[in-house]
Scaffold this motif. Structure first.
Motif, PDB file in Angstrom:
ATOM      1  N   VAL A   1      -3.583  -6.017   0.057  1.00 20.00           N
ATOM      2  CA  VAL A   1      -2.470  -6.482  -0.638  1.00 20.00           C
ATOM      3  C   VAL A   1      -2.820  -6.571  -2.055  1.00 20.00           C
ATOM      4  O   VAL A   1      -2.096  -6.381  -2.980  1.00 20.00           O
ATOM      5  CB  VAL A   1      -1.862  -7.773   0.081  1.00 20.00           C
ATOM      6  N   GLU A   2      -3.924  -7.472  -2.472  1.00 20.60           N
ATOM      7  CA  GLU A   2      -4.225  -7.434  -3.996  1.00 20.60           C
ATOM      8  C   GLU A   2      -4.438  -6.252  -4.625  1.00 20.60           C
ATOM      9  O   GLU A   2      -4.064  -6.166  -5.792  1.00 20.60           O
ATOM     10  CB  GLU A   2      -5.551  -8.399  -4.023  1.00 20.60           C
ATOM     11  N   ARG A   3      -5.211  -5.284  -4.329  1.00 20.81           N
ATOM     12  CA  ARG A   3      -5.412  -4.211  -4.696  1.00 20.81           C
ATOM     13  C   ARG A   3      -4.192  -3.241  -5.018  1.00 20.81           C
ATOM     14  O   ARG A   3      -4.077  -2.475  -6.098  1.00 20.81           O
ATOM     15  CB  ARG A   3      -6.720  -3.387  -4.050  1.00 20.81           C
ATOM     16  N   LEU A   4      -3.426  -3.195  -4.161  1.00 15.84           N
ATOM     17  CA  LEU A   4      -2.112  -2.116  -4.125  1.00 15.84           C
ATOM     18  C   LEU A   4      -1.118  -2.925  -4.950  1.00 15.84           C
ATOM     19  O   LEU A   4      -0.016  -2.311  -4.964  1.00 15.84           O
ATOM     20  CB  LEU A   4      -1.964  -1.612  -2.724  1.00 15.84           C
ATOM     21  N   GLY A   5      -1.111  -4.225  -4.974  1.00 17.21           N
ATOM     22  CA  GLY A   5      -0.078  -4.851  -5.515  1.00 17.21           C
ATOM     23  C   GLY A   5       1.301  -4.843  -4.691  1.00 17.21           C
ATOM     24  O   GLY A   5       2.601  -4.576  -5.271  1.00 17.21           O
ATOM     25  N   VAL A   6       1.232  -5.200  -3.442  1.00 17.92           N
ATOM     26  CA  VAL A   6       2.227  -5.260  -2.454  1.00 17.92           C
ATOM     27  C   VAL A   6       2.380  -6.067  -1.699  1.00 17.92           C
ATOM     28  O   VAL A   6       1.426  -7.075  -1.749  1.00 17.92           O
ATOM     29  CB  VAL A   6       2.180  -3.857  -1.590  1.00 17.92           C
ATOM     30  N   GLN A   7       3.466  -6.569  -0.857  1.00  9.52           N
ATOM     31  CA  GLN A   7       3.737  -7.672   0.094  1.00  9.52           C
ATOM     32  C   GLN A   7       2.978  -7.077   1.384  1.00  9.52           C
ATOM     33  O   GLN A   7       3.047  -5.928   1.491  1.00  9.52           O
ATOM     34  CB  GLN A   7       5.146  -8.150   0.249  1.00  9.52           C
ATOM     35  N   PRO A   8       2.333  -8.092   2.016  1.00  7.64           N
ATOM     36  CA  PRO A   8       1.991  -7.778   3.431  1.00  7.64           C
ATOM     37  C   PRO A   8       2.908  -6.954   4.146  1.00  7.64           C
ATOM     38  O   PRO A   8       2.582  -6.050   4.899  1.00  7.64           O
ATOM     39  CB  PRO A   8       1.667  -9.094   3.978  1.00  7.64           C
ATOM     40  N   SER A   9       4.285  -7.297   4.066  1.00  9.06           N
ATOM     41  CA  SER A   9       5.194  -6.705   4.964  1.00  9.06           C
ATOM     42  C   SER A   9       5.527  -5.197   4.741  1.00  9.06           C
ATOM     43  O   SER A   9       5.951  -4.470   5.506  1.00  9.06           O
ATOM     44  CB  SER A   9       6.713  -7.514   4.806  1.00  9.06           C
ATOM     45  N   THR A  10       5.009  -4.741   3.696  1.00 11.60           N
ATOM     46  CA  THR A  10       4.844  -3.358   3.169  1.00 11.60           C
ATOM     47  C   THR A  10       3.995  -2.511   4.398  1.00 11.60           C
ATOM     48  O   THR A  10       4.454  -1.400   4.729  1.00 11.60           O
ATOM     49  CB  THR A  10       4.446  -3.154   1.822  1.00 11.60           C
TER      50      THR A  10
END
Length: 428
Positions: A67-76
């Motif tokens: 989540v941190e590395r890709l800059g997305v929300q967990p729900s993604t």
């Protein structure tokens, strides 16, 4: 990670392989990152490779890093996949050409789904029977509706059961199976009354019941049901009110009350704005034209005016089935105007498409054809075929249609003034 990121990780997520791995790879490639760049600072490249291949499940710590590395929300990363039937349903529902694309997809999916995905199977069957009905494929629509009714009774949700039994009754009525249609229509109304089903659905169930009772020649019961609907007309909008008045007009026609039927039809036509529902506006005019031609004496001028209004809309939004139905009514109009040549020409144009018509319309078209034969001198052939039509209608339990057939035969044999031979061509 900050408080906001931790909060984003709260709540249950469905993270199953291999779907998670495919989603991870899609996100990485969309950002132009290598496996090493994504793995840096939290996991090995080899481990990330196994995640993407679906060989390893993700842990909470790994998910936090991604989540941190890709800059997305967990729900993604939510990995709820459509079942095979769900995927087909999604494709079929979103298809631009429902008749060409959706029907074969849904047919195949429903056949292969078995007892899996009961909810999606219900939706697929509902979509399937509706599409078949709109395309004029009545046997296929009826088969899907029968299967759907059994599934709905198994599921047990009252609203679904009521809607399906209403639709099944309609399919059976259109197919000429009047006795079975009556059972299904009565079941739909009983479910609606027992479970306080919302008024729009209850009205539809009663409309089908009224039409089936009328076809069965149970006119006292049909009239009683019609009175129940008339009592609530003030609560109905233009669309629902027009359909109610249309159905009750049919009862009056069968009661040999053309004046009452005409008043109801005129009221229905006045209450429906073409902008509210162009399709119903068109269908109502076609129905009114047909009923005007069935009156005694026929209201030919009124029928022609209504038919012209409907034809303009059919050319814009009508389906192939509507075009066939329009030609059927035009054939009856030509006959009543004494133009046997035009009536025969229209019959011959409609004949190849007869399977797309309702049972009643098919009978009435064949009845018209044999009237033409009688008036052209082929009396014995025409009478024999009409007698066969009456016998088959009797087998289907359609008492009103039987009486209509015998009445038409008697009128034709007596030589009605309006049924004249076409004029002879002018001499040269």
């Amino acid at each position: 990670m900050g408080a906001a990121s931790n909060a984003a990780l709260e709540g249950p997520l469905v993270l199953e392989q291999p779907t998670f791995g495919r989603r991870l790879r899609e996100l990485r490639l969309a950002r132009g990152l290598s496996q090493a760049e994504v793995a840096e600072g939290g996991l090995s490249t080899a481990y990330l490779s196994r995640l993407e291949s679906g060989a390893r499940p993700p842990t909470a710590k790994v998910l936090e890093h991604l989540v941190e590395r890709l800059g997305v929300q967990p729900s993604t990363f939510q990995t709820v996949e459509l079942s095979p039937l769900g995927e087909v349903l999604a494709r079929a529902t979103s298809a631009d050409d429902q008749g060409t694309t959706a029907l074969p997809l849904l047919d195949a999916a429903v056949r292969e789904s078995g007892d899996k995905d009961v909810d999606l199977r219900w939706v697929s069957l509902w979509k399937l029977t509706q599409l078949h009905a709109r395309q004029g494929r009545l046997p296929e629509a009826l088969a899907a509706a029968r299967t759907l009714a059994a599934l709905s009774d198994q599921i047990g949700v009252p609203l679904l059961r009521e809607r399906v039994h209403t639709h099944l009754a309609w399919c059976l009525r259109e197919s000429g199976e009047i006795a079975e249609a009556l059972v299904s229509a009565q079941a739909a109304v009983a479910i609606a009354e027992e479970h306080a089903i919302p008024q729009p659905d209850t009205v539809k169930a009663r409309l089908v019941l009224i039409s089936v009772l009328a076809e069965s020649n149970r006119l006292v019961e049909a009239h009683a049901e019609a009175d129940k609907l008339l009592a609530v007309t003030e609560e109905l909008n233009g669309l629902a009110l027009a359909e109610v008045l249309w159905s009750i007009a049919n009862v009056h026609i069968r009661e040999a009350d053309p004046v009452g039927a005409a008043e109801l039809l005129d009221r229905a036509l006045r209450h429906l704005d073409s902008r509210e529902s162009p399709l119903l506006w068109m269908r109502l005019r076609m129905a009114a034209a047909s009923l005007n031609l069935q009156m005694n004496p026929p209201r030919v001028e009124s029928a022609e005016r209504l038919l012209n209004e409907a034809e303009a809309v059919v050319k814009i939004i009508g389906t192939p089935v509507h075009e066939i139905e329009l030609d059927v009514i035009k054939a009856h109009l030509a006959f009543q105007q004494g133009d046997l040549g035009a009536a025969r020409e229209l019959y011959e144009r409609v004949a190849p498409s007869m399977p797309q018509l309702s049972y009643r319309d098919r009978v009435r078209v064949e009845l018209l054809h044999n009237q033409i034969l009688i008036l052209e001198g082929e009396t014995q052939t025409g009478v024999r075929h009409i007698e066969e039509l009456a016998s088959k209608a009797q087998e289907h339990g359609n008492a009103h249609l039987v009486s209509e057939i015998w009445r038409v035969l008697a009128t034709t044999l007596s030589g009605p003034a309006q049924a004249k031979r076409p004029p002879a061509p002018p001499s040269r």
